[in-house]
Write an enzyme that holds these catalytic residues in place. Structure first.
Site, mmCIF file in Angstrom:
data_model
loop_
_atom_site.group_PDB
_atom_site.id
_atom_site.type_symbol
_atom_site.label_atom_id
_atom_site.label_comp_id
_atom_site.label_asym_id
_atom_site.label_seq_id
_atom_site.Cartn_x
_atom_site.Cartn_y
_atom_site.Cartn_z
ATOM 1 N N GLU A 15 24.932 -7.999 -60.752
ATOM 2 C CA GLU A 15 25.148 -8.255 -59.333
ATOM 3 C C GLU A 15 23.913 -7.859 -58.542
ATOM 4 O O GLU A 15 23.227 -6.892 -58.885
ATOM 5 C CB GLU A 15 26.332 -7.434 -58.778
ATOM 6 C CG GLU A 15 27.682 -7.770 -59.349
ATOM 7 C CD GLU A 15 28.802 -6.942 -58.698
ATOM 8 O OE1 GLU A 15 28.552 -6.392 -57.599
ATOM 9 O OE2 GLU A 15 29.877 -6.844 -59.284
ATOM 10 N N GLU B 45 32.919 -2.091 -62.531
ATOM 11 C CA GLU B 45 32.396 -0.842 -61.969
ATOM 12 C C GLU B 45 33.357 0.322 -62.172
ATOM 13 O O GLU B 45 33.782 0.987 -61.215
ATOM 14 C CB GLU B 45 32.080 -1.032 -60.474
ATOM 15 C CG GLU B 45 30.971 -2.046 -60.249
ATOM 16 C CD GLU B 45 30.540 -2.189 -58.779
ATOM 17 O OE1 GLU B 45 31.254 -1.690 -57.895
ATOM 18 O OE2 GLU B 45 29.485 -2.806 -58.529
#
EC number: 3.2.1.23
Lengths: 660, 660, 660
Positions: free
Chosen positions: B306, B149
C-alpha cells in the site's frame, strides 16, 4: 531505640539472594569496609516470610539478622504490609483497592491494600505478630519500620461505609454536614447518609467540603492502620520503638498528625541533582527544606531512611551524582538534624521495576565502583561526627505548613486554577531564611509558637479562628508575623468567611483585603519601595491582592504597586501590634526581595545566623547544637573563615573548633 | 506466485460500488490506461460476502475477478478477517477484544478481533474455506493476502488462559518463572498459575519480565492466527502463495518470526513527505530504512502493498505530494528491492473514516486529476524496468534490529524514561551507510551474519549469550563490529547481567562500562578526537557511558569526552580482535560524526558504494543486482555521471548503461 | 412577557440564606440602590422545593417573589430540572446519565440527567406543575427560564433505544441507513437495528455518518426535553413566556432549531477580558459575535441572562475586570440587541464549586466594594437608555453558521486533523465587517436570505443541494456571496459529493476545486494581487485550495498564489452571476486582507456603516434602530464626532443626538 552513633547503611534485600550464599557473604564483608552499622530488612519480604497462606518461614531472616549483628550491624525491621503476596490478592479480592473511578485493582505493585479491609488487617496482624514474637526483644533490632511509604486511597464499599461513620462522628447530623459543605449550592443537600459517596471522576466533584473531608478521612485511615500495626507489634515487643518513612512533598497524609503515633520521624530523600533548572545550591536548599520539615514533625532529630548513593531510575532523566555530591548530601542531612544516612539500596536487584536504580553495590559487584568508594568515605566522616547524634537544633523561625490548608487551597476553584505554586511560595521564604543561616522549623495550626522569634504565614487560605488568635497573641507578646496574600479566606469547612479578610488578622495587619487579581504566568506588576524603606524594587506575580488600610490604627506601607488600576496600593506593609509586629506581603515577589526582606527582619527580631559573616554565594551554613556546618555548593573552591572548601566540600566546627 | 514483472495497482473496493455498474466499468478502462496489472480485493468485504450468518454471496467477487483477469489484471485476494460484520460482533461477544483495562470493546473499527476466540476462528475458517474453494486454483489469483495490518492485543479470559498455557510451556515451573521475572522484588512471587494476569493499568505493571513475555505472547498469537488462516486456505489451494502486510516501525509483532510463515514479505508505506522537520532526502532515507528492513525479512524482494498516490487523511496535517514525489517514491521502492508499486486505494470511498484519503481516482472521477496522471507515468516506467523483478541485492552491512530487544529496552525504567530514541539511533547509522551507497540489511539475534562485512549493534540492551558469542566469532573471522552504548545490559529475561558489561563483549571491545549518565534533552558533552584520529569533534547526548579500558589487551581510544567528570574517558574506541575489529561508541553523536565514521569504516572493510564517486548533497544511490538507481531529492537539478537529473528525478543504469 | 424597559439584575439564590433574614433584608435594600428590577430565581432550588420525595415547600419561594415584587423587582422563574436532589439520584439510578464509555455516573454536579428517563420526566413534570400552579399567573413572574445551560449527552439503554427509534424515523430502512453511513466501508453494514449503538471510545467511532446522526439525535433530545418542560408549565400558565439560556460557542445543541421552541433567546456571557493573547477590542469583538449570533436566533432582541460583574473562578486564570469594563460590556450588550444586563450572581455563595466566583455582593457584604459601585452605575445608564428596549437591528450582512455543518466538519478526518480553526475563520469575516460598523447576523442553511446584501459562506463543508441553490438564487437576484475554501465537500449524510466541487457552486463561482493542500501551523504561502486589484499582498494558511477556472464563463482572479507548485492559481477570484456576484477565497489569509476585502465589498454592495467616518483604532460602532453606540476599547482617550471618550468609555446617539 538506643542511639549511640549516627546510623549508616540502608535497605537490604537478602531474600532476593538466598540462593547465592557467596553474594550474602560478600555483603557482610563490604558492609564492614563501608562502615555500615545498620540495615533495614523485611520491607518487601512477605512472600518469603509467608510463601503460602499460614505457612511461615522466618528462620532465614533470623539467620541474616544474627549474622549481621555478629558483625556489628543493627537491623531496622520492617513490617511487610506494603506489598502483599500474590496468593492473598488472588484469594481475597477485598484486600485490593478500588480506584476513585470505582474500578477494583488487579494484583499490582505495592502500597495498594485496602486499609479498611478486615481480611487484610487480619493477615497483617498475623504476620506482624509472628515477627514481633520472634524479634520483638532481639537486641539486634534497633527500630521497627511500619509498612513503607504509606500513600493512596481506596474507594471500596467498606471504605464508603467507614467514611460515612467518620462523617457521622464529625458532624452528628446531616443538617450540620449539609451546612458545612454548603450542599444546597446546586441542590445537593443530602437526606440520608447512604447518599454520600467519596469523590469520583464520574461522581461528586464540585462539593469542595466533601473533597476536603475525604482527604482528612484518608489521612486518618492511614494513621489508623499505622496504629493498628504498631500496637500489634507492641503487644510482643513492649519496649520497641517505631518509625514510618515519609516522602518528599507528600500530601496524602497529615504527617503532623501521623507523627504523634511514632517514636522517630524518618523520610526518603531523592533529590534530582543536576537538573537543568536548578543549581546545586538550589537543590540543596530544596532538600534542606524537607529535612527541616521532617525534623519539625517531632521537634527533634529524625532519620534519613532512604537515599540513593548514585542515581535513580524513575525520573524522566536520571543523572549520576557528580563526585562529591553524595558526601555533600550526607553531611547536609546530618547538619539539618538527621541521626542517619541510609541508602536505598545496599545491592541492586537483578530484575523488575527498580533493577536500574542505583545501589551501594551494583550488578558488577565491584568494590572499585564509585558509589562504593564514596559510601566508604561518608561512613568514615560520620564516625568522626558521631557525637552529634541526638543533638537538637535551636528554635529561631517557623513557617506554617498545614496539610488541611494545602488540601483546601489546592481543592478550591479560584483566581488561579492553573496553579497556585504552593511549594514555590514556601521555598521563597525558606530559602531566604536558610541563606541567612537561620534555623527554620515548620508548624501547623495546632502547633505551639512559643520559642520562635518569627512566624511566616504563607498562603494560609484555610485559617482557623484559633490560629488567627494565636498569631495575634504571638505578636502581642513580641513576636514578628509575616502574612502573605491568599490567607484567611475560608474556615475549616472551606466556607468563605463573611466579613473582612484576611479573616481574624485585619487588626493584626492594620488593613483589609478588597480585591484579588489573578496574574497570568509571566505577567508581573512593578512594585516600588516607599522612600524610607530599604526594600528593593520588585515585581509582583501570581496573585495581586489589593488592600485598604484600616481607618483606625492603619498599617504602614513599605512598598506599593506602581502599575495598573491598583497603583499606590500597598504591596508590602508593616504594622506594630502589642510588643511585636506584623508584615503583610500582598503578592509573590522575586527572590531578591525575600533576601532583602528577611535579612532586615532577622536582624530586627534578633536571630543569630549560623555563620557570623556574609558567606560567598552558593555557600550554606547550618547550626546543630554546638556544631556548625559550612558547605560549598559551588563547582569552584571558596574560603570561609580561613578554611579552604573544595568543590562541594564541607567543613564542620564544634564550639568554634574545626572537627572536619 | 508467478512474478513475471513488477506489479502495479493496489487496493480495490468494488463492493462499495455494486449499485454503480458505470463506475465499475470506468474502473477497468482507467486501470488499463494506468498500466495497472494487479489489484487487491476482499480486504474489507466480509459483510458483502456473508451478509447474514451462513449466507454466502461470492458471485459478485468472482465476476469482478474474472472481468479484471479478462482485462489483463491479476488479483491479490485478501481474507476478510480484519473486519468482521456487525451481526457477528452482536451475536458473539467473545469475538470482541477486551482492552488492557479489562473493558470489552463494543462493535468498532477493524483489527479488533480476539485471536483466541474459538468462535472467531470458526467463523474465519468458514469464510476462508469458501474463498479457497472458489478461488484457490483460479489463475487470476496471484497471491493470498492474509487479513490486514495485524495489530493490537486482547486481554479476555480466553487470552488469559492461553497466556498461562504459553508461560507453562516456556518455564515449566513457577519457580523458573518467578526467577526469570525476579518476582520476589516487591513480594510478587506467584504460587499458582491462576494468579498470573496480563499487564493492566490497574494491575501488574512493574514486573518487567511479565510485560516482556506478554509482548512475546501477543506476537505469537498473531503469528498463530496467521498460520491458522494460511493453513485453512492451503487445504484447498495447495500451491497458493501468501503474504501479510506489515507496517512502519510497528513493534507489536516480531516480524522476523512472522515472516517465516509467509512466502513474500509486504508492507504499507505512508511517509509524511514535506513535513517541516524533514527534507525530502531525509524522508526518503527514513522510507529506505523500512524498505531495507522488510527486504531483510526474507532476504529477498518484497512487495510494497500500500501507498498513497497523493495524500493521506489520518495525519495531523496531510499535505499533497509535490509533483514528482510519487515517481521518486515508486522508483526508490523498486531500487530497494520491491517487486511492486501498489496503492491504497484505487478509488476513494464516499463515506466513513477514510473518505478523504487520497486515491488514484478521486470523487470527481476525473482522468485529468494529478494523481491519475502521475500514476500513468509510474506505470510506464515500471514497464521499462520490468526485468528487475525478483532480482536480489548484494549483502554488505547489517544493523541489528531485534524486536525482543526493543520491547525490553522500551519497557524498562532506566536512565532516560523520557525516551531513548531507539529509531533515531538506528537512523543515524543507517543514513550514514545509505548516503555512502552501501546496501544495508537488518538482522536479529537469531540471524546468520555470514556474508556481511560490517555489523552494527545499536542499543542492544537485551543481548543473548549466543549473539554475543556470534559477534565475537564474526570479528574473529575478520568482520567489523560497531557496538554502541546501552548494549549488553540484560539477558533474555530482562535480568541485569551480573559481571562486567557490555556483557559478553568486554574482550571483544577491550573495555568495560563503569557508569551511565542520563542526559537531558538538549544537554551535550563535547568530545575531541585523539591526535591521530580522522574523526571530527562532536557532541555526545542522550546517554554518556563511562568506560574503563581493560588491563590486558585494552582498546584504543579514538575520541574522548572533553568535559564533565568523565573528561578523557573514551567516547569512541577501537579494538583489534582476531582477524577483525570492534568499535565502541559510548554515546550518541551528531550526524556529521556518523558520516565521517562510516565513510572511513566502509573503506577499511572494503565495501563498494553503489556509485563510484561522491554524490552531490541530497542525491542518493542504490544498487539492486546490476541496476543502479540515482535519485535527486533536491528541488534543484543536479548532474550525476554526465546525466542531468531534474527536481526529484531518477536515472537508472543497468550494467553501466542508462535505461531510464 | 411585558418588556417596558431594560432588565437589570440577575441570578439570586436566597435558598442559601434562609437562615439569615438579615442578609435577605440587606439584599432588597441593595438591589434597590443598584437599580435592579429583575432577578432569576429557582435555578438550583429543587432540594429546597422538594426536600423529600413528594414533600413540597414552595412558601419560602412565594415569600421571596412577593417581597421582591413589592419592592418593584420582577422574577424570572427557573424550572429546577438542571440539578436534581440527592435522594432522587440515589433512589432512581436511571435518572443518572451513562457516559460514552458506558459508565453510569454517580450523583454529581448538574446538567447530568438522562433526558430520556421516564422517571426523570415524571419527577420534573411534578415539580414543574407545582411551580406552574403556584406561579403560572403571578404578575411578579416575568418569564420562565427552562432548566439551565442544557448540555451533554447520555448513552444509557433507554437512550440507545430512543436513538434507534430516531434512526428508523429518519431512514425507514437499514438499507438506506447503511448507504447514508457508507457502512460497507470496513464491512460495517448493519443487519438489525439492535446492532446500532451510540459512538463510544471502545466502540464505533469511525463511521462518521453515525457520529453526525448521534449529534443530531442528542440535540433533538434536548429540544424535546425543553418542549416537555415548556408544555408542562404552559398547561397551568397559558400566557407564560419562555426562554432557555445558551452558551458561548456551544455546539451540543442546534440552537437555531431549539430557538423555535422559545419566546425569547438568552445567553450567558463570560468573556476572558485581559488575557495576554487579546486586546480589549478583540475580546469585545469576540463577544459581539456571540451577541449577534443569539440575536439571530429569533431575529429580534435577546436577553443577556448571565454575566459576571467582576471575575469568574473557573478559568485557568481569573482576572478582575478593570474599572470601566463592566460598563463597556453592559452597554455593548445593549448595542447589539439585548434587552437586559443580568448577572450571575447577586450574592456570592459561601461554599462549593463557585464560592470564589464574582458577584454583585461579595462575602464581605460591603456596599463600597467596586463590583457593587459599578453595578449601580450600569443600572443608572440602563434607565437612561430604557426606550431602546424591543428595538430591532437593520439587516445588512449574514454569515452562515450551521450546527450540522460544524458537527460534520469537525467530525471528519481530513487534511487538517490538527484543527481547522472553525471559529477563527468566522471571526476573521465577522471582525472585518464589525469594524466597518456593519450589522451582522448569522444564518443556517434553512434560513431565508431575503433582506441581506451580503452572505458569507465560510467553510460550509456540508452544503445541502437546497442551500447551494439558494445561494445561486441570492446572487442571481443581485446579492453578493463570499465562498471560502472547504465548502461544498459533502452532502447532508457526510458523503463526499461525486462530481466537481464546491458542489453546486461551480457555476456561481466560475471555477472548480482540483486539489486541497493542508498547511502546517506557521506554514504560509504568499499571495499577490493582480495588477488591477486593490487587495493587499497576503499570506495563505491552514488549507490552500487549488482551483481550475471554468472553461466557459470563468471567474476572474483577483489574487494568485506566488509560491509552490500552485503558483499563479487563484487565491481570490470574483465572478458575476445574474444581477449579483460571488467571491471565492481559496485559503485563510491574514487579518489585514479581510479588512481591505470587506471594506471594498461593503461599499460595492452599498451597505451603510453605523458611523459615517473612519473610526480610530480600537473604537467600535454599532447601530440599533435609531441609536448608535460608539465605544472606546482603548486605554487612552479618543475623540469621535466631537465627543471625548475616556478609556473604555461609551457614547450613544439617538437620531443623531447624543443621549449618553
Amino acid at each position: 531505640m538506643q542511639q549511640l552513633r549516627l546510623l549508616h547503611g540502608g535497605d537490604y534485600n537478602p531474600e532476593q539472594w538466598l540462593d547465592r550464599p557467596d553474594i550474602l557473604a560478600q555483603d557482610i564483608e563490604l558492609m564492614k569496609k563501608a562502615h555500615v552499622n545498620t540495615v533495614t530488612l523485611g520491607v518487601f519480604s512477605w512472600s518469603t516470610l509467608e510463601p503460602q497462606e499460614g505457612v511461615f518461614e522466618l528462620d532465614w531472616l533470623a539467620d541474616i539478622i544474627h549474622n549481621l549483628y555478629a558483625n556489628g550491624i543493627y537491623t531496622i525491621l520492617a513490617t511487610p504490609s506494603a506489598a502483599r503476596p500474590a496468593w492473598m490478592a488472588h484469594k481475597y479480592p477485598e484486600v485490593r483497592r478500588v480506584r476513585a473511578d470505582r474500578v477494583r485493582e488487579l494484583y499490582n505493585r505495592r502500597q495498594n491494600y485496602c486499609y479498611t479491609s478486615p481480611v487484610y488487617r487480619e493477615k497483617v496482624r498475623i504476620i506482624d505478630q509472628k515477627l514481633a514474637q520472634r524479634f520483638g526483644n532481639d537486641p539486634a533490632v534497633l527500630l521497627w519500620h511500619i509498612s513503607n511509604e504509606m500513600s493512596g486511597d481506596c474507594h471500596c464499599e467498606l471504605c464508603q461505609a467507614a467514611f460515612r461513620r467518620w462523617l457521622k462522628a464529625r458532624y452528628n447530623s446531616l443538617e450540620a454536614l449539609n451546612k458545612a459543605w454548603k450542599a444546597r449550592f446546586w441542590s445537593h443537600d443530602y437526606t440520608a447518609w447512604e447518599q454520600i459517596e467519596s469523590p469520583a471522576p464520574q461522581g461528586e466533584n464540585a462539593v469542595q467540603g466533601l473533597a476536603l473531608d475525604w482527604k482528612r478521612f484518608v489521612s486518618d485511615r492511614h494513621i489508623d492502620f499505622l496504629k493498628f500495626e504498631r500496637d500489634t507489634v507492641k503487644e510482643f515487643a513492649p519496649v520497641a520503638k517505631f518509625t514510618v518513612n515519609m516522602m518528599y512533598r507528600f500530601d496524602g497524609i497529615d504527617y503532623f498528625k501521623m507523627s504523634k503515633e511514632i517514636d522517630v520521624a524518618s523520610w526518603d530523600n531523592y533529590p534530582t541533582w543536576h537538573k537543568p533548572s536548578e543549581t546545586v545550591e538550589e537543590t540543596a536548599l530544596d532538600t534542606a527544606l524537607m529535612h527541616d520539615l521532617y525534623y519539625s514533625m517531632k521537634g527533634r532529630p529524625f532519620l534519613l531512611m532512604e537515599s540513593s548513593p548514585s542515581f535513580t531510575n524513575w525520573q524522566p532523566i536520571s543523572k549520576q551524582k557528580r563526585p562529591g555530591i553524595a558526601e555533600l548530601a550526607a553531611l547536609q542531612t546530618v547538619a539539618h538534624g538527621s541521626d542517619s544516612v541510609l541508602y536505598f539500596q545496599w545491592r541492586a536487584s537483578r530484575g523488575a521495576e527498580e533493577k536500574l536504580h542505583g545501589a551501594v553495590i551494583g550488578h558488577d559487584g565491584r568494590e572499585d565502583a564509585r558509589p562504593f568508594r564514596e559510601t566508604v568515605g561518608v561512613g568514615q566522616k560520620l564516625e568522626v561526627l558521631s557525637e552529634i547524634a541526638t543533638v537538637c537544633r535551636t528554635k529561631q523561625a517557623a513557617i506554617v505548613h498545614d496539610w488541611e490548608n494545602k488540601w483546601a487551597l489546592e481543592g478550591s476553584c479560584g483566581p488561579r486554577n492553573a496553579g497556585m505554586g504552593y511549594w514555590d511560595e514556601l521555598k521563597l521564604h525558606y530559602n531566604a531564611l536558610a541563606r541567612e543561616g537561620i534555623a527554620v522549623e515548620f508548624v501547623n495550626q495546632e502547633s505551639d509558637l512559643t520559642g520562635y522569634g518569627l512566624v511566616v504565614v504563607p498562603m494560609v487560605y484555610l485559617l482557623t479562628d484559633a490560629f488567627a488568635q494565636k498569631l495575634c497573641d504571638f505578636a502581642q507578646n513580641g513576636g514578628t508575623v509575616v502574612v502573605t496574600y491568599w490567607t484567611g479566606v475560608v474556615d475549616e469547612s472551606d466556607l468563605c468567611r463573611l466579613g473582612d479578610t484576611p479573616y481574624g488578622l485585619t487588626d493584626l495587619l492594620g488593613l483589609r483585603r478588597t480585591e484579588i487579581d489573578g496574574m497570568y504566568d509571566g505577567e508581573t506588576c512593578r512594585c516600588t519601595p516607599m522612600d524610607d524603606s530599604t526594600l528593593p524594587e520588585t515585581q509582583a506575580s501570581v496573585l495581586c491582592e489589593v488592600a485598604s488600610l484600616n481607618d483606625t490604627d492603619p498599617a504602614t506601607p513599605l512598598s506599593v504597586y506602581a502599575e495598573d488600576y491598583y497603583v499606590n496600593c500597598p504591596a508590602v506593609a508593616v504594622h506594630s501590634y502589642g510588643e511585636g509586629r506584623a508584615y503583610y506581603l500582598a503578592s509573590r515577589f522575586d527572590e531578591a526581595f525575600y533576601r532583602a526582606f528577611y535579612r532586615a527582619a532577622v536582624k530586627e527580631v534578633g536571630l543569630t545566623p549560623a555563620w557570623p559573616e556574609a558567606l560567598p554565594d552558593g555557600v550554606l551554613a547550618a547550626r546543630r547544637g554546638t556544631f556548625v556546618f559550612v558547605q560549598n555548593c559551588n563547582e569552584h573552591p571558596v574560603e570561609v573563615g580561613g578554611v579552604a572548601l573544595n568543590r562541594y566540600g564541607t567543613a564542620v566546627w564544634k564550639n568554634g573548633e574545626q572537627v572536619l
